[in-house]
Design a protein around this motif. Structure first.
Motif, PDB file in Angstrom:
ATOM      1  N   LEU A   1      49.279  57.412  55.365  1.00 55.03           N
ATOM      2  CA  LEU A   1      49.566  56.961  54.001  1.00 55.03           C
ATOM      3  C   LEU A   1      49.251  58.043  52.980  1.00 55.03           C
ATOM      4  CD1 LEU A   1      48.164  53.306  54.193  1.00 55.03           C
ATOM      5  CD2 LEU A   1      50.567  53.989  54.081  1.00 55.03           C
ATOM      6  N   ALA A   2      48.128  58.734  53.167  1.00 56.87           N
ATOM      7  CA  ALA A   2      47.764  59.811  52.235  1.00 56.87           C
ATOM      8  C   ALA A   2      48.792  60.931  52.282  1.00 56.87           C
ATOM      9  CB  ALA A   2      46.372  60.342  52.577  1.00 56.87           C
ATOM     10  N   GLY A   3      49.219  61.306  53.486  1.00 55.55           N
ATOM     11  CA  GLY A   3      50.207  62.375  53.608  1.00 55.55           C
ATOM     12  C   GLY A   3      51.541  62.010  52.973  1.00 55.55           C
ATOM     13  N   VAL A   4      51.983  60.772  53.182  1.00 50.05           N
ATOM     14  CA  VAL A   4      53.245  60.322  52.585  1.00 50.05           C
ATOM     15  C   VAL A   4      53.163  60.364  51.065  1.00 50.05           C
ATOM     16  CG1 VAL A   4      54.812  58.357  52.325  1.00 50.05           C
ATOM     17  CG2 VAL A   4      53.865  58.904  54.573  1.00 50.05           C
ATOM     18  N   ALA A   5      52.031  59.906  50.516  1.00 44.36           N
ATOM     19  CA  ALA A   5      51.862  59.904  49.060  1.00 44.36           C
ATOM     20  C   ALA A   5      51.879  61.324  48.495  1.00 44.36           C
ATOM     21  CB  ALA A   5      50.555  59.202  48.690  1.00 44.36           C
ATOM     22  N   VAL A   6      51.184  62.253  49.154  1.00 43.50           N
ATOM     23  CA  VAL A   6      51.153  63.644  48.686  1.00 43.50           C
ATOM     24  C   VAL A   6      52.544  64.251  48.745  1.00 43.50           C
ATOM     25  CG1 VAL A   6      50.310  65.967  49.237  1.00 43.50           C
ATOM     26  CG2 VAL A   6      48.729  64.029  49.251  1.00 43.50           C
TER      27      VAL A   6
ATOM     28  N   THR B   1      54.596  65.402  45.242  1.00 44.04           N
ATOM     29  CA  THR B   1      54.915  66.817  45.033  1.00 44.04           C
ATOM     30  C   THR B   1      56.417  67.071  45.092  1.00 44.04           C
ATOM     31  OG1 THR B   1      54.412  67.186  47.389  1.00 44.04           O
ATOM     32  CG2 THR B   1      52.679  67.686  45.805  1.00 44.04           C
ATOM     33  N   SER B   2      57.167  66.251  45.840  1.00 42.79           N
ATOM     34  CA  SER B   2      58.628  66.358  45.807  1.00 42.79           C
ATOM     35  C   SER B   2      59.152  66.031  44.414  1.00 42.79           C
ATOM     36  CB  SER B   2      59.257  65.398  46.832  1.00 42.79           C
ATOM     37  OG  SER B   2      58.951  65.761  48.149  1.00 42.79           O
ATOM     38  N   LEU B   3      58.578  65.004  43.807  1.00 45.25           N
ATOM     39  CA  LEU B   3      58.985  64.614  42.450  1.00 45.25           C
ATOM     40  C   LEU B   3      58.714  65.729  41.449  1.00 45.25           C
ATOM     41  CD1 LEU B   3      59.947  62.425  40.449  1.00 45.25           C
ATOM     42  CD2 LEU B   3      57.564  61.640  40.324  1.00 45.25           C
ATOM     43  N   ILE B   4      57.531  66.328  41.538  1.00 43.93           N
ATOM     44  CA  ILE B   4      57.183  67.415  40.609  1.00 43.93           C
ATOM     45  C   ILE B   4      58.056  68.641  40.881  1.00 43.93           C
ATOM     46  CG2 ILE B   4      55.333  68.938  39.826  1.00 43.93           C
ATOM     47  CD1 ILE B   4      53.356  66.714  40.609  1.00 43.93           C
ATOM     48  N   ALA B   5      58.317  68.933  42.159  1.00 43.10           N
ATOM     49  CA  ALA B   5      59.157  70.085  42.516  1.00 43.10           C
ATOM     50  C   ALA B   5      60.537  69.969  41.881  1.00 43.10           C
ATOM     51  CB  ALA B   5      59.278  70.209  44.032  1.00 43.10           C
ATOM     52  N   ALA B   6      61.065  68.739  41.793  1.00 46.60           N
ATOM     53  CA  ALA B   6      62.403  68.539  41.235  1.00 46.60           C
ATOM     54  C   ALA B   6      62.484  68.950  39.770  1.00 46.60           C
ATOM     55  CB  ALA B   6      62.815  67.075  41.385  1.00 46.60           C
TER      56      ALA B   6
ATOM     57  N   MET C   1      54.522  73.717  44.512  1.00 47.53           N
ATOM     58  CA  MET C   1      54.860  72.362  44.960  1.00 47.53           C
ATOM     59  C   MET C   1      55.339  72.357  46.409  1.00 47.53           C
ATOM     60  SD  MET C   1      54.015  70.269  42.669  1.00 47.53           S
ATOM     61  CE  MET C   1      52.675  71.412  42.213  1.00 47.53           C
ATOM     62  N   ARG C   2      56.074  73.384  46.787  1.00 46.85           N
ATOM     63  CA  ARG C   2      56.532  73.461  48.177  1.00 46.85           C
ATOM     64  C   ARG C   2      55.347  73.578  49.135  1.00 46.85           C
ATOM     65  NH1 ARG C   2      60.905  72.146  50.792  1.00 46.85           N
ATOM     66  NH2 ARG C   2      61.067  74.066  51.989  1.00 46.85           N
ATOM     67  N   ILE C   3      54.344  74.353  48.759  1.00 41.64           N
ATOM     68  CA  ILE C   3      53.149  74.475  49.590  1.00 41.64           C
ATOM     69  C   ILE C   3      52.456  73.128  49.715  1.00 41.64           C
ATOM     70  CG2 ILE C   3      50.828  75.475  49.670  1.00 41.64           C
ATOM     71  CD1 ILE C   3      52.095  78.054  48.502  1.00 41.64           C
ATOM     72  N   LEU C   4      52.336  72.406  48.592  1.00 43.99           N
ATOM     73  CA  LEU C   4      51.690  71.093  48.626  1.00 43.99           C
ATOM     74  C   LEU C   4      52.536  70.078  49.403  1.00 43.99           C
ATOM     75  CD1 LEU C   4      50.305  70.901  44.973  1.00 43.99           C
ATOM     76  CD2 LEU C   4      49.039  71.390  47.086  1.00 43.99           C
TER      77      LEU C   4
ATOM     78  N   VAL D   1      62.203  61.205  47.028  1.00 45.71           N
ATOM     79  CA  VAL D   1      61.312  60.227  46.397  1.00 45.71           C
ATOM     80  C   VAL D   1      61.647  58.789  46.791  1.00 45.71           C
ATOM     81  CG1 VAL D   1      60.415  59.361  44.206  1.00 45.71           C
ATOM     82  CG2 VAL D   1      60.802  61.824  44.518  1.00 45.71           C
ATOM     83  N   PRO D   2      62.907  58.323  46.677  1.00 48.87           N
ATOM     84  CA  PRO D   2      63.165  56.936  47.105  1.00 48.87           C
ATOM     85  C   PRO D   2      62.953  56.720  48.602  1.00 48.87           C
ATOM     86  CG  PRO D   2      65.210  58.066  46.524  1.00 48.87           C
ATOM     87  CD  PRO D   2      64.097  58.933  46.066  1.00 48.87           C
ATOM     88  N   VAL D   3      63.296  57.732  49.418  1.00 47.21           N
ATOM     89  CA  VAL D   3      63.089  57.595  50.860  1.00 47.21           C
ATOM     90  C   VAL D   3      61.602  57.428  51.159  1.00 47.21           C
ATOM     91  CG1 VAL D   3      63.363  58.711  53.109  1.00 47.21           C
ATOM     92  CG2 VAL D   3      65.141  58.970  51.374  1.00 47.21           C
ATOM     93  N   VAL D   4      60.786  58.266  50.531  1.00 48.55           N
ATOM     94  CA  VAL D   4      59.343  58.203  50.747  1.00 48.55           C
ATOM     95  C   VAL D   4      58.769  56.918  50.157  1.00 48.55           C
ATOM     96  CG1 VAL D   4      57.172  59.261  50.041  1.00 48.55           C
ATOM     97  CG2 VAL D   4      58.989  60.680  50.963  1.00 48.55           C
TER      98      VAL D   4
END
Length: 482
Positions: free
Chosen positions: A84-89, A93-98, A109-112, A180-183
């Protein structure tokens, strides 16, 4: 959760696999989709070639560093909560990367994102190992392999559609935003459907004198392994010079030191090391992991050089570059779950057939490229060769994944999955860097067609070693069954 062999997985098993595999799809799609998006990122953010290299490799580097400690942490403190923690991270970070404003922001963001992926992936293997048995486990790994194949093969197509049909400078952002929606759906499914911690991974009572707290994660081992991975990978990402050679050799030295440390720690207390080296005494784990590692050392690079060739060499758009990969995705979808059902009986044989087909697919791709300057040339031939590649992938990944874990004790499943996945991510990054470098070197002298042909032949050569490993695994499996 025992399955009914006549009706297939129980509904609860289907829900568990849905919750596990949605985030996996997004995390692996982020590898291949970005390959198609690089030209748009370069234009949109005015990124340098070094920036673009880090967009690809920063994710792989962070992914590789985090896998083993994350797998061990899941074994110790609960795979559900780590997942759950990994999915949230990854989703955040995908949202911020966008909405990145600079190449530097995107690369952070890609590293995170890579770290988030590294937290969730080993837990999937650990939970399949814990929650499924017998033929149901083979089917679960088959579904996992289907999702891996779909993510890698559909990533370029999805990215191509988004880039070609979205407004200018927004298409590449959609490549990250689509995660983001998939996650989000995956995170909700995981909360609802994954077993609660006490049903999944309740840790056993510790013997007197065993390390406690964060010391159970083996912090010295974590630092040694992370430093070794960084130093081995950096020459292929940034430093293609004498400094890179020195760093690479130092990384190999640190890896040897890590092995010594883990061995001595395990001799004092079998619960203490991050990775119990008894894993490597299991022939099924060692041989079948070797097949996967050799496969991933070459094959992921094909999506990079095909994307380059179709867009820069043939002048087609991102959508066509993605569409040509569709036959591979179709083959994986049709076959991988069926292969998973048959691994118990035919896994070693399917592994040999799959690796031979991988070699044949690269030879076919080289031949298809050679036809492109003749009257018989067509993108359909390239698509057909990639379809054969999908056939090979559908045989290799579920077979090798299932067979590699068949003798691994449950309490070591996360770490075992982390070790194998780390090796796969490291060799993937190295393979992509090496094959794309060869492609551009040859293309600079003889054009993109020559670059594509030589790149395909190099990959065929790498795949020959996976054939040898598959034959070794099959012989070992035959000798132990007698």
């Amino acid at each position: 959760m025992s399955p009914n062999p006549q009706t297939g997985p129980a509904p609860s098993q289907r829900r568990v696999m849905t919750a596990l595999l949605l985030p996996l799809f997004a995390s692996l799609m982020s590898i291949s989709s970005v390959m198609v998006a690089l030209p748009a990122i370069e234009e949109g953010l005015r990124a340098s070639s070094s920036d673009l290299q880090w967009v690809l490799s920063g994710y792989a580097l962070a992914f590789g560093i985090g896998l083993v400690p994350a797998g061990r942490a899941g074994d110790l403190w609960g795979r559900r909560r780590m997942f759950l923690a990994g999915v949230a991270v990854f989703g955040l970070t995908s949202l911020i990367a966008a909405f990145s404003l600079s190449p530097q922001m995107l690369n952070v963001m890609r590293i995170l994102m890579g770290l988030g992926s590294s937290m969730l992936v080993p837990q999937i293997i650990g939970m399949i190992q814990r929650l499924f048995t017998g033929s149901a486990r083979g089917r679960a790994y088959g579904l996992m392999s289907t999702v891996i194949g779909l993510a890698v093969a559909l990533g370029p197509l999805i990215a191509g559609v988004l880039i070609d049909f979205a407004p200018a400078d927004f298409g590449w952002r959609m490549v990250f935003l689509v995660n983001v929606p998939v996650v989000g759906i995956g995170l909700l499914a995981a909360f609802l459907w994954l077993p609660a911690p006490h049903d999944d991974d309740a840790p056993a009572a510790l013997p007197p004198g065993s390390p406690r707290g964060l010391r159970r994660l083996d912090p010295v081992g974590v630092v040694l392994l992370a430093a070794a991975i960084v130093m081995v990978m950096l020459p292929f990402i940034q430093f293609q010079n004498l400094l890179g050679l020195v760093l690479g050799l130092a990384g190999v030295g640190l890896l040897m030191l890590w092995l010594v440390w883990e061995k001595r720690l395990g001799e004092r207390d079998v619960e203490a090391p991050m990775v119990n080296l008894r894993l490597f005494a299991l022939p099924s784990y060692t041989w079948n992991s070797a097949v996967l590692i050799l496969y991933f050392a070459g094959m992921p690079a094909i999506w990079a050089i095909v994307a380059i060739y179709v867009q820069q060499g043939l002048g087609e758009g991102a959508f066509i570059a993605g569409l040509v990969t569709l036959p591979s995705a179709v083959m994986v979808t049709l076959l991988a779950s069926q292969v998973g059902k048959r691994v118990e009986h035919s896994g070693p044989a399917m592994l040999v057939v799959g690796t031979v087909a991988a070699v044949a697919s690269m030879l076919a791709l080289a031949a298809a490229t050679a036809l492109m300057d003749t009257d018989y040339g067509s993108l359909w031939w390239i698509a057909l060769a990639l379809g054969l590649n999908g056939f090979s992938q559908a045989l290799i990944i579920p077979s090798a994944q299932t067979l590699s874990m068949q003798d691994v004790p449950e309490n070591m499943a996360g770490a075992a999955g982390g070790v194998a996945q780390t090796a796969q991510r490291v060799v993937t990054a190295i393979g992509i860097a090496m094959v794309t470098a060869i492609y551009f070197l040859v293309a600079g002298e003889g054009g993109h067609q020559a670059g594509m042909q030589i790149g395909s032949l190099v990959l065929a050569g790498i795949m020959v070693f996976s054939v040898l490993a598959a034959i070794g695994a099959a012989r070992r499996a035959k000798s132990t069954s007698l």
